[in-house]
Write an enzyme that holds these catalytic residues in place. Structure first.
Site, PDB file in Angstrom:
ATOM      1  CG  HIS A  41     -60.935  50.832  80.784  1.00 41.06           C
ATOM      2  ND1 HIS A  41     -60.837  49.499  80.463  1.00 41.06           N
ATOM      3  CD2 HIS A  41     -59.669  51.319  80.814  1.00 41.06           C
ATOM      4  CE1 HIS A  41     -59.551  49.188  80.295  1.00 41.06           C
ATOM      5  NE2 HIS A  41     -58.827  50.274  80.499  1.00 41.06           N
ATOM      6  CB  CYS A 111     -61.357  46.479  82.023  1.00 40.98           C
ATOM      7  SG  CYS A 111     -62.714  47.680  82.113  1.00 40.98           S
TER       8      CYS A 111
END
Length: 579
Positions: A41, A111
């Site tokens: 992420h 993301c």
């Protein structure tokens, strides 16, 4: 976030987190037959906050994210950006419909895709492919199918967390109660904070002249991250993507740490931002007396590769109300292509720019505006290797374009009440000369005895310019002096060059009075390069002149308190002075 002076540069980083909490590293070799470090992420850290995609575009202080969710496994340095926060928020407003809870896709629109798009906008770079492409690789495998529920659960916690503020729908980053409209598009007009002129002074009603932002090679440094910089040329640099300092390992002596630091920063500081070129060309076309559509030569006409023989000959070849001929406008257009697309530089580019610098002020164009616009292009032209074969083109009574710039710098002393436009043009003069150190041909030109002393004396004078609003000039002068320092050398057994003595005094004298953290950092980098290049001779000179005491004036000053980069560089300079 430190308040900006007029134009600033901000460090751009990517925080990388492991959504598998270490499981990928343990299981991937056995189940996938390949090593996978993590399931990433990412969030983009800029302007003192972390921006990420999770339940929509969100932001919060990086430390808050790390403490409330998970610590990052690494921070990637992506460079620096001069794009103001308001413009960035406008960009996020435009892409927000593509990054919502409904459009989120773990593999195709996650993301990392968001971070990659943001980094591309801010710096022109990309998040490493191994991060952006990894979700597809992993979740197409057996282990990916096993990890997917856990990863989705972690992502869901990020999306639903009340501690993570989302953007209000109509005013990104301005707070839920704000009624302020979103910032104007960067493409339509530069933010007013960049400008130095009134609307009446700019054709077409624009409220500001475009900046000449600084950019530097990846290993250089020149502007404090997150600090106020100058506008125009003084925002030197997208200064360098910052290289992390050497670890403070007690087994590494202080001299080695300082030496390593200044070796990393030993690249010229360059003003290489080219996004302003279309605006500059439009302004020059309008000021020349042509409509934008007349910027190309008549059909069938070939652009001339020969420079005009003299200013008077060029002016007399077109109507008196027109300041550039169609062929000269075509040269500017081709020059714009050359500096933005790395195509061939038109041979007569220097001559046309010299005409704007030398003739236009006598034809009714405000001198500071003519110089600012011409120098916006010239500072990029001198970065092109192909340009130097045309650099010295003497006409019967015309100096070469660059000699004209040197003469203008030498003889232009900014008064106490100098208008902003005049200061911006003067900073651009300094930026043009600073850029010449990017290539050996330019360095050779500025290092020749007749030119070197004239430019260095003028830059040292401007380093201490006290006129209100002159921080841009001082910061750009500091960049030019820094680049000069990098060009100096010392033969075995020789004494310290006279230029090094002058630079040492100029860089450190009254440094505690400087309010611009950008200028302070560049002056400290210059002092550090002198100590790094010339060793004991430079150290003994600085100590004998009491220049080490000048550093004490920085300790409680605004530049040190506002910038981690200044504090770091100051510490290394002191280490070299004390050993």
């Amino acid at each position: 976030e430190t308040p900006k002076e007029t134009m600033a540069s901000w460090r751009v980083e990517v925080a990388v987190y492991d959504l598998s909490m270490g499981m990928a590293r343990q299981l991937a070799p056995q189940l996938l037959g390949m090593d996978i470090e993590l399931i990433p992420h990412t969030g983009v850290i800029v302007y003192g906050e972390e921006f990420f995609f999770g339940g929509g575009i969100q932001h919060m202080p990086h430390a808050s994210f790390a403490s409330s969710h998970m610590p990052p496994v690494k921070i990637l340095q992506m460079g620096e950006t001069e794009i103001p926060r308001e413009v960035f928020l406008d960009f996020l407003e435009e892409i927000r419909p593509r990054f919502t809870m409904q459009t989120y896709d773990l593999i195709r629109n996650n993301c990392n895709n968001f971070s990659n798009e943001v980094v591309g906008f801010l710096t022109g770079r990309s998040v490493p492919a191994e991060i952006v492409d990894l979700p597809h690789r992993v979740f197409s495998s057996p282990i990916g199918q096993m990890l997917r529920p856990m990863v989705e659960q972690t992502q869901a916690s990020l999306q639903s967390s009340g501690a993570v503020p989302g953007f209000p729908p109509s005013a990104l980053g301005q707070g839920p109660a704000s009624s302020a409209p979103p910032p104007a598009s960067w493409a339509s007009a530069p933010p007013a904070s960049w400008g130095t002129t009134s609307a009446a002074a700019v054709p077409g009603g624009a409220t500001s002249e475009p900046p000449a932002s600084w950019a530097t090679p990846a290993s250089a440094a020149g502007q404090p991250s997150g600090s106020g910089g100058g506008s125009s040329a003084a925002s030197a640099s997208r200064p360098p993507p910052k290289t992390p300092p050497s670890p403070l390992d007690p087994t590494i002596d202080v001299v080695s740490r300082a030496t390593s630091y200044f070796e990393r920063q030993g690249k010229p500081l360059l003003a290489a931002e080219a996004s302003v070129v279309p605006t500059v060309l439009k302004q020059l076309t309008m000021l020349s007396g042509h409509h934008t559509s007349s910027a190309s030569p008549p059909t069938g006409a070939a652009p001339s590769d020969s420079p005009p023989k003299s200013s008077s000959a060029s002016v007399s070849s077109v109507p008196s109300s027109v300041l550039l001929s169609p062929l000269e406008l075509e040269t500017l257009r081709r020059l714009g292509d050359a500096v933005t697309q790395s195509s061939t530089v038109p041979p007569n580019s220097f001559a046309v720019l010299a005409k704007i610098l030398e003739v236009w002020p006598s034809r009714g164009v405000r001198k500071s505006k003519a110089h600012f616009l011409a120098l916006c292009l010239l500072r990029l032209l001198v970065l092109q290797p192909s340009a130097y074969s045309y650099m010295i083109q003497e006409g019967d009574s015309r100096k070469s374009c660059l000699e004209l710039v040197v003469s203008e710098l030498e003889h232009t002393k900014q008064p106490e009440g100098a208008p902003p436009g005049s200061l911006a043009a003067h900073a651009m003069l300094l930026a043009t000369l600073a850029n010449m150190f990017a290539l050996p041909s330019g360095t050779a030109f500025l290092s020749s005895p007749p030119i070197q002393s004239r430019v260095l004396d003028s830059a040292l004078r401007d380093l201490h310019l006290a006129a209100p609003g002159a921080q841009d000039v001082r910061a750009t002068a500091a960049a030019l002096i820094h680049n000069f320092t990098l060009s100096l050398s010392l033969s075995p057994g020789a004494t310290l060059p006279e230029e090094a003595t002058l630079i040492a005094c100029g860089a450190l004298q009254c440094i505690g009075d400087e309010t611009s953290s950008v200028a302070v950092l560049r002056r400290l980098l210059t002092a550090g390069q002198l100590l790094h290049k010339f060793g004991a001779q430079a150290r003994d000179l600085m100590l004998s002149l009491g220049l080490d005491a000048e550093l004490g004036g920085l300790d409680d000053g605004p530049a040190v308190s506002a910038s981690e980069d200044v504090r770091e560089c100051l510490g290394y300079v002191r280490e070299l002075l004390s050993t």
